[in-house]
Design a protein around this motif. Structure first.
Motif, PDB file in Angstrom:
ATOM      1  N   GLU A  45     -13.964 -33.753  32.946  1.00 56.10           N
ATOM      2  CA  GLU A  45     -12.625 -34.175  33.353  1.00 56.10           C
ATOM      3  C   GLU A  45     -12.459 -35.670  33.126  1.00 56.10           C
ATOM      4  N   SER A  74     -15.707 -24.317  27.313  1.00 58.42           N
ATOM      5  CA  SER A  74     -14.623 -23.592  27.988  1.00 58.42           C
ATOM      6  C   SER A  74     -14.687 -22.129  27.562  1.00 58.42           C
ATOM      7  N   LYS A 122     -10.693 -23.288  37.235  1.00 60.90           N
ATOM      8  CA  LYS A 122      -9.977 -24.458  37.751  1.00 60.90           C
ATOM      9  C   LYS A 122      -8.496 -24.342  37.459  1.00 60.90           C
ATOM     10  N   GLN A 160     -14.518 -22.712  32.734  1.00 56.19           N
ATOM     11  CA  GLN A 160     -15.485 -23.619  32.106  1.00 56.19           C
ATOM     12  C   GLN A 160     -16.886 -23.316  32.634  1.00 56.19           C
ATOM     13  N   HIS A 202      -4.742 -25.989  36.594  1.00 56.33           N
ATOM     14  CA  HIS A 202      -4.264 -27.111  35.771  1.00 56.33           C
ATOM     15  C   HIS A 202      -3.736 -28.220  36.677  1.00 56.33           C
ATOM     16  N   LYS A 234      -6.530 -32.143  27.306  1.00 57.42           N
ATOM     17  CA  LYS A 234      -7.613 -32.917  27.921  1.00 57.42           C
ATOM     18  C   LYS A 234      -8.936 -32.689  27.182  1.00 57.42           C
ATOM     19  N   GLU A 235      -9.209 -31.420  26.922  1.00 56.33           N
ATOM     20  CA  GLU A 235     -10.456 -31.081  26.227  1.00 56.33           C
ATOM     21  C   GLU A 235     -10.465 -31.700  24.821  1.00 56.33           C
ATOM     22  N   ARG A 255      -5.009 -28.995  30.517  1.00 62.10           N
ATOM     23  CA  ARG A 255      -6.452 -28.841  30.290  1.00 62.10           C
ATOM     24  C   ARG A 255      -6.823 -28.750  28.808  1.00 62.10           C
ATOM     25  N   TYR A 293      -8.233 -22.294  34.224  1.00 58.81           N
ATOM     26  CA  TYR A 293      -9.001 -22.730  33.058  1.00 58.81           C
ATOM     27  C   TYR A 293     -10.457 -22.458  33.405  1.00 58.81           C
TER      28      TYR A 293
END
Ligand code: AMP
Length: 341
Positions: free
Chosen positions: A290, A124, A138, A179, A140, A110-111, A107, A177
Motif C-alpha cells: 500500500e 493480487s 481488502k 492479495q 477499496h 495503486k498496484e 487498488r 481486492y
C-alpha cells in the motif's frame, strides 16, 4: 501571507501547529459538532464552520478559502469522505499532487504505480477461485482496515463476503481486492519529497495498532479454533518504531523509485509527504502492500520530530511543520505552483 488550511480531523492539529511554528496563518474547516474541541487550540487562527466537509465544494466556502489565500493540506479524511472527482474539483490550491490521490483510492491504479516503482508487491488474486493460500481481502479506498478479512479458500471467502454484504459494509465482490498475505513485521515508512530542492527526506516509521486482528493474536489457538467470527483491521492508533540502520539504504531507494515512477505516471509526481506501507519478511525484504500519497496519521506520533527528522533538522520538525516550511519557501521564491495542484 499564505494561510495553511485543512479539514478538522486526522492530523489537523499537527498540520496547523506546524504552520504556526513556521509563522504562517492557519485556518480550520471544522464540522459544527467538533467546534468545542478545536477552539481549545490557540494556534488555530480561524475556524470555518460547516455542516459537512463536502460544503467546501460550495462556492460560498471556496470564496472564503480564496480570500484567505489558503493552501489546503489534504489528509485521510478528505480522501475517505470525498470522491476523487470531488477532490479534483476543489478550487483552492491543494498541497502536493491532487491527481495522484485517485491512484491512492483505486487498488488497481495503486498496484500499477507500485510496480512501476519496482517495489516488491504481494501478488493480487483477480478471482476468488484462485485463492490457494493465506489471502487478505481488502476494501477499496481509505477504509482504515474496517471489514478486511483473512481467508484461505474460495468457500471460506464466500461465507465472509456474504456476511459483509449483510452488514452493509460492501455490495459485492467488486468492493474487495484480494492479495496474498505476507507474514512479518509491519512498517509504515514516512517520506517527504521536495520538488523545490529535488530531495527526498525519510521522516520516520510507525506501527499501526489494528482491531481486532491485534487482539486475536493474544488469544491461544485452542480458543480461536471454535470461534465463528470475522476479524477486522480497523486502525485504532499508531506507535513509533526505528529500523535497523542497515535497512535504511533500501528505504531511501524505495522512496526514490516511487518519486521517479510517479513523475512518469502522474504528473507533476509525488510532491510533499507520502507513506510506503508493507511488511518486512524473515529475510528483511520489504513487501509493499500500500501507499498513501499524502500525510498519514502515523506522523502524529512525531509532533516534536522523529529520530530521523532530528538527523535532518536542528529544530523539532513534524511532518506538518515540514509542509509549512515548503509552502513558506515556495511563497518566497514565487514557486507556489511547483508545490500545489
Ligand atoms: P491497507 O488498507 O492495504 O493499508 O491494509 C490495512 C491493513 O491490512 C494493514 O495495515 C495490514 O495490517 C494488513 N495488510 C494489508 N495487506 C497485507 C498483506 N498483503 N499482507 C499482510 N498484511 C496486510
Amino acid at each position: 501571507m499564505t494561510t495553511i488550511a485543512t479539514l478538522g480531523s486526522h492530523c489537523a492539529l499537527q498540520v496547523l501547529k506546524g504552520a504556526k511554528d513556521e509563522g504562517l496563518k492557519t485556518l480550520l474547516v471544522c464540522e459544527k459538532k467538533r467546534e468545542s474541541l478545536y477552539r481549545r487550540f490557540g494556534f488555530i487562527d480561524k475556524l470555518v464552520l460547516v455542516d459537512s466537509f463536502l460544503d467546501i465544494l460550495d462556492s460560498k466556502y471556496s470564496k472564503i478559502l480564496e480570500k484567505n489565500d489558503t493552501v489546503l493540506i489534504p489528509h485521510g479524511t478528505l480522501i475517505a469522505q470525498m470522491s476523487t472527482e470531488q477532490i479534483e474539483s476543489i478550487k483552492a490550491p491543494i498541497f502536493g499532487n491532487k491527481w495522484i490521490l485517485r491512484w491512492e483510492s483505486d487498488r488497481n491504479l495503486k498496484e500499477k504505480l507500485m510496480l512501476e516503482a519496482n517495489l516488491d508487491v504481494p501478488k493480487s488474486i483477480p478471482n476468488p477461485k484462485n485463492i490457494k493460500r493465506l489471502t487478505i481481502a481488502k476494501r477499496h479506498g481509505a477504509a482504515g482496515g474496517k471489514g478486511y478479512f483473512l481467508t484461505s479458500s474460495e468457500k471460506d471467502y464466500i461465507k465472509k463476503r456474504n456476511y459483509l454484504i449483510k452488514t452493509g459494509l460492501i455490495k459485492g465482490d467488486k468492493d474487495l481486492y484480494l492479495q496474498e498475505y505476507v507474514m512479518g513485521v509491519l512498517a509504515y515508512l514516512q517520506f517527504f519529497y521536495s520538488p523545490l530542492k529535488d530531495e527526498l527526506e525519510f521522516f520516520g516509521v510507525d506501527k499501526r495498532h489494528e482491531s481486532d486482528i491485534e487482539g486475536l493474536a493474544r488469544i491461544p489457538s485452542q480458543q480461536q479454533m471454535g470461534m465463528d467470527y470475522i476479524s477486522s483491521f480497523n486502525v485504532i492508533g499508531n506507535s513509533p518504531m526505528v529500523l535497523r540502520e542497515s535497512l535504511l539504504d533500501a528505504v531511501y531507494g524505495m522512496g526514490e523509485r516511487f518519486v521517479k515512477a510517479s513523475k512518469r505516471l502522474v504528473k507533476p509526481g509525488m510532491n510533499g509527504p507520502f507513506c510506503i506501507e508493507g511488511v518486512y519478511d524473515q529475510d528483511g525484504k520489504f513487501w509493499t502492500f500500500e501507499f498513501s500519497a499524502r500525510i498519514v496519521a502515523g506522523t502524529n506520533i512525531y509532533m516534536d520530530g522523529s529520530p530521523y527528522s532530528t538527523l535532518l533538522y536542528d529544530v523539532p520538525m513534524s511532518m506538518g511543520r515540514r509542509i509549512a516550511r515548503e509552502v513558506k519557501t515556495a511563497t518566497k521564491q514565487k514557486k507556489l505552483d511547483k508545490i500545489t495542484t
